[in-house]
Scaffold this motif. Sequence first.
Motif, PDB file in Angstrom:
ATOM      1  N   THR A 238       0.814  -1.217   0.000  1.00  0.00           N
ATOM      2  CA  THR A 238       0.000   0.000   0.000  1.00  0.00           C
ATOM      3  C   THR A 238       0.845   1.263   0.000  1.00  0.00           C
ATOM      4  O   THR A 238       0.335   2.353  -0.237  1.00  0.00           O
ATOM      5  N   ILE A 239       2.137   1.129   0.277  1.00  0.00           N
ATOM      6  CA  ILE A 239       3.051   2.283   0.288  1.00  0.00           C
ATOM      7  C   ILE A 239       3.708   2.401  -1.078  1.00  0.00           C
ATOM      8  O   ILE A 239       4.286   1.443  -1.588  1.00  0.00           O
ATOM      9  N   THR A 240       3.608   3.585  -1.681  1.00  0.00           N
ATOM     10  CA  THR A 240       4.154   3.787  -3.028  1.00  0.00           C
ATOM     11  C   THR A 240       5.451   4.592  -3.033  1.00  0.00           C
ATOM     12  O   THR A 240       6.172   4.563  -4.019  1.00  0.00           O
ATOM     13  N   GLU A 241       5.721   5.307  -1.963  1.00  0.00           N
ATOM     14  CA  GLU A 241       6.949   6.095  -1.913  1.00  0.00           C
ATOM     15  C   GLU A 241       7.436   6.177  -0.469  1.00  0.00           C
ATOM     16  O   GLU A 241       6.635   6.298   0.465  1.00  0.00           O
ATOM     17  N   ILE A 242       8.748   6.108  -0.281  1.00  0.00           N
ATOM     18  CA  ILE A 242       9.365   6.190   1.047  1.00  0.00           C
ATOM     19  C   ILE A 242      10.345   7.354   1.020  1.00  0.00           C
ATOM     20  O   ILE A 242      11.197   7.435   0.128  1.00  0.00           O
ATOM     21  N   MET A 243      10.231   8.242   1.985  1.00  0.00           N
ATOM     22  CA  MET A 243      11.079   9.429   2.032  1.00  0.00           C
ATOM     23  C   MET A 243      11.739   9.553   3.394  1.00  0.00           C
ATOM     24  O   MET A 243      11.050   9.732   4.408  1.00  0.00           O
ATOM     25  N   VAL A 244      13.054   9.400   3.435  1.00  0.00           N
ATOM     26  CA  VAL A 244      13.819   9.568   4.674  1.00  0.00           C
ATOM     27  C   VAL A 244      14.448  10.954   4.623  1.00  0.00           C
ATOM     28  O   VAL A 244      15.385  11.191   3.860  1.00  0.00           O
ATOM     29  N   ASN A 245      13.928  11.881   5.430  1.00  0.00           N
ATOM     30  CA  ASN A 245      14.463  13.237   5.457  1.00  0.00           C
ATOM     31  C   ASN A 245      15.722  13.330   6.302  1.00  0.00           C
ATOM     32  O   ASN A 245      16.623  14.099   6.009  1.00  0.00           O
ATOM     33  N   ARG A 246      15.735  12.565   7.374  1.00  0.00           N
ATOM     34  CA  ARG A 246      16.897  12.418   8.248  1.00  0.00           C
ATOM     35  C   ARG A 246      16.672  11.158   9.063  1.00  0.00           C
ATOM     36  O   ARG A 246      15.651  10.480   8.902  1.00  0.00           O
ATOM     37  N   GLY A 314      21.053  15.860   7.238  1.00  0.00           N
ATOM     38  CA  GLY A 314      21.595  14.509   7.313  1.00  0.00           C
ATOM     39  C   GLY A 314      21.288  13.755   6.029  1.00  0.00           C
ATOM     40  O   GLY A 314      20.552  14.237   5.163  1.00  0.00           O
ATOM     41  N   PRO A 315      21.816  12.539   5.861  1.00  0.00           N
ATOM     42  CA  PRO A 315      21.574  11.762   4.639  1.00  0.00           C
ATOM     43  C   PRO A 315      20.087  11.591   4.368  1.00  0.00           C
ATOM     44  O   PRO A 315      19.306  11.315   5.272  1.00  0.00           O
ATOM     45  N   SER A 316      19.709  11.756   3.106  1.00  0.00           N
ATOM     46  CA  SER A 316      18.305  11.681   2.696  1.00  0.00           C
ATOM     47  C   SER A 316      18.137  10.602   1.634  1.00  0.00           C
ATOM     48  O   SER A 316      18.973  10.472   0.735  1.00  0.00           O
ATOM     49  N   ILE A 317      17.064   9.822   1.749  1.00  0.00           N
ATOM     50  CA  ILE A 317      16.764   8.762   0.789  1.00  0.00           C
ATOM     51  C   ILE A 317      15.332   8.928   0.300  1.00  0.00           C
ATOM     52  O   ILE A 317      14.424   9.167   1.097  1.00  0.00           O
ATOM     53  N   THR A 318      15.138   8.818  -1.003  1.00  0.00           N
ATOM     54  CA  THR A 318      13.795   8.804  -1.579  1.00  0.00           C
ATOM     55  C   THR A 318      13.667   7.554  -2.442  1.00  0.00           C
ATOM     56  O   THR A 318      14.440   7.364  -3.379  1.00  0.00           O
ATOM     57  N   ILE A 319      12.714   6.703  -2.107  1.00  0.00           N
ATOM     58  CA  ILE A 319      12.502   5.459  -2.844  1.00  0.00           C
ATOM     59  C   ILE A 319      11.110   5.478  -3.459  1.00  0.00           C
ATOM     60  O   ILE A 319      10.112   5.595  -2.741  1.00  0.00           O
ATOM     61  N   ARG A 320      11.057   5.404  -4.774  1.00  0.00           N
ATOM     62  CA  ARG A 320       9.770   5.300  -5.472  1.00  0.00           C
ATOM     63  C   ARG A 320       9.563   3.846  -5.857  1.00  0.00           C
ATOM     64  O   ARG A 320      10.277   3.294  -6.683  1.00  0.00           O
ATOM     65  N   LYS A 321       8.570   3.230  -5.219  1.00  0.00           N
ATOM     66  CA  LYS A 321       8.334   1.804  -5.424  1.00  0.00           C
ATOM     67  C   LYS A 321       7.504   1.559  -6.676  1.00  0.00           C
ATOM     68  O   LYS A 321       6.701   2.400  -7.076  1.00  0.00           O
ATOM     69  N   PHE A 322       7.691   0.385  -7.252  1.00  0.00           N
ATOM     70  CA  PHE A 322       6.891  -0.043  -8.390  1.00  0.00           C
ATOM     71  C   PHE A 322       6.195  -1.347  -8.038  1.00  0.00           C
ATOM     72  O   PHE A 322       6.704  -2.139  -7.258  1.00  0.00           O
ATOM     73  N   SER A 323       5.036  -1.524  -8.598  1.00  0.00           N
ATOM     74  CA  SER A 323       4.240  -2.706  -8.284  1.00  0.00           C
ATOM     75  C   SER A 323       5.005  -3.978  -8.630  1.00  0.00           C
ATOM     76  O   SER A 323       5.652  -4.070  -9.676  1.00  0.00           O
ATOM     77  N   LYS A 324       4.929  -4.976  -7.733  1.00  0.00           N
ATOM     78  CA  LYS A 324       5.600  -6.250  -7.980  1.00  0.00           C
ATOM     79  C   LYS A 324       4.855  -7.095  -9.002  1.00  0.00           C
ATOM     80  O   LYS A 324       5.417  -8.015  -9.579  1.00  0.00           O
ATOM     81  N   ARG A 325       3.592  -6.809  -9.204  1.00  0.00           N
ATOM     82  CA  ARG A 325       2.850  -7.571 -10.200  1.00  0.00           C
ATOM     83  C   ARG A 325       2.774  -6.779 -11.505  1.00  0.00           C
ATOM     84  O   ARG A 325       2.893  -5.557 -11.516  1.00  0.00           O
ATOM     85  N   LYS A 326       2.571  -7.503 -12.582  1.00  0.00           N
ATOM     86  CA  LYS A 326       2.492  -6.884 -13.899  1.00  0.00           C
ATOM     87  C   LYS A 326       1.184  -6.105 -14.030  1.00  0.00           C
ATOM     88  O   LYS A 326       0.102  -6.658 -13.913  1.00  0.00           O
ATOM     89  N   LEU A 327       1.299  -4.797 -14.262  1.00  0.00           N
ATOM     90  CA  LEU A 327       0.113  -3.963 -14.468  1.00  0.00           C
ATOM     91  C   LEU A 327      -0.284  -3.993 -15.939  1.00  0.00           C
ATOM     92  O   LEU A 327       0.571  -4.091 -16.826  1.00  0.00           O
TER      93      LEU A 327
END
Length: 584
Positions: A238-246, A314-327
């Motif tokens: 259900t999570i489509t994007e993960i953003m670590v600001n610090r 501090g170190p920042s990470i942005t992860i844009r997830k993609f669906s594991k199933r074929k859309l």
Amino acid sequence: MLQVRLEAQGSQRELALAGPRCMIGKDAGCDIVIPGWKVSRRHAELFVASDRVYIRDLDSTFGTFVNEERVSGATVVQAGDRVRIGSHGLEVAWSGQGEAQDDAEDSGFAASAPAPLAAANGHANGRVSGHANGHANEHANGHAAKPSEGHTPAADLTYRYRRLLHEKLLEAFDVRRTDTHRMADEDLRELTERLIGELMLKLGDELPEGLDRRALLEQVRDEAIGLGPLEPLLADQTITEIMVNRCDEVFVERAGQLQRWPVNFTSDRAVQGIIERIVAPIGRRIDESSPMVDARLKDGSRVNAVIPPLALKGPSITIRKFSKRKLDSSDLLKFGSASPAMIEFLRVCVVHQKNMLISGGTGSGKTTLLNILSNFIPDDERIVTIEDAAELQLHHTNVVSLEARPANVEGKGAVPIRELVKNSLRMRPDRIVVGECRGGEALDMLQAMNTGHDGSLTTAHANSPRDMLARLEVMVLMAGMDLPVTAIREQIASAVDIVVQQTRFACGTRKITSITEVTGVESGKIQLQEVFAFVQTGRDTNNKTVGKFVGRGAVPEFYEELAAVGVPLDMAIFDDVQMSGVKA
């Protein structure tokens, strides 16, 4: 309580485990011991995070399967799912709904589930968090590696000792001068656990009696040699994007909306260690001389990372997830992102090799739409994909994927997208797919479209089809060629057939808002004809966008040409209101 039903050779037994996690394997020290030559000593691990049961494979030889699909990383096990390890079948249930979440929140870390040893991208490089240069960078940049006290309660013993042990573990590796890069995954895991155990023994009575020592050991181990707090977030569909600001500030995007997530890293150093483990296997680097990087995870998720001195917090990470199933196109209908007429029109465009540009803003769904449209490409055609960081997931039998390469430490060896586009012309492609045009490669892409590679696809950032073509002109000029604007516009009008505009609305919904045909150049201006559009009519009670997809009544020129040679086409789709009162 974890309840496990274990089946093997016609017999079954019920197991009840008090904790929210258990180890499975043939080692006598595992919580669930199962025999078999296909079972590793420490084969897999079950754990609970956010009231969900997860299983992760511990780099076993023969793998762990959920519903006969091999798992990689942490995978959710739902009611009725069947887990298979060797010849043994397992069914799992968690009867303590809410308890694991409450315990995790009390520890300052909701969903503090173990991360896989090889991190989510399936490797064991960049092994120990901060081992290579994290300690030096931390002091060089003046960071105390200490999260804000406002976000971490003083009574949070688990977090406090997790952080203390993590720092001491890194010091232990430094003192021993251990070359973790050359160690096998199993050996590295055992060494890390042994060191943490020794450190916990040294602390002795300093560790409170009520502290779960095994859980503490696993959390420290996972943050040191895995992805730590990020793994459950990556496993949550259900999570489509993960953003670590610090280190103590993490946000996620769920259902199109941003929300703060109650997880913490122990320090900036731990965040930077995770970044290094992500980028190392794909030949990228991140340090003070190159403090930004684009990378990818094994599942194709896009990763961007920035470290100090550019990232001030501090170190920042942005992860844009993609669906594991074929859309596929049915998903566009399911989410109300397009009408049946739009999808049929786009199918005809792809099948009959029309060059298409997908434009839109950041996070509007351009790459997802590109993946869906690629499903319409006939199997007997050869595709060459070109990207900065490979993230396209084309489900096709004849695909060659190329990825640009940044410069090395000496500033040499860079291979930009533009060079890859030129090289792709020698690879006998039927279609060229460029993940995103950002600069001078736009000129080479247009030339490829104009020299027999019809049906090519690419994406770019723009607010409307007209803005897209204007930006394309600027990108061509970025190639360094002193070309007159008239010649550039002639090239664009000749090469590009269709511009598809993708939009992300304020409520978080994503829709195709315009499909426009490029009809030519007249009086020095590129002429456009809108074929389909989404007309917003308001918002519903949940503040979601409401509107309708409409045909503009204009039949594209190539449609008439196809109809003239006997291709069966439905001309009525251009006039009808395809869907009214559409809600996200």
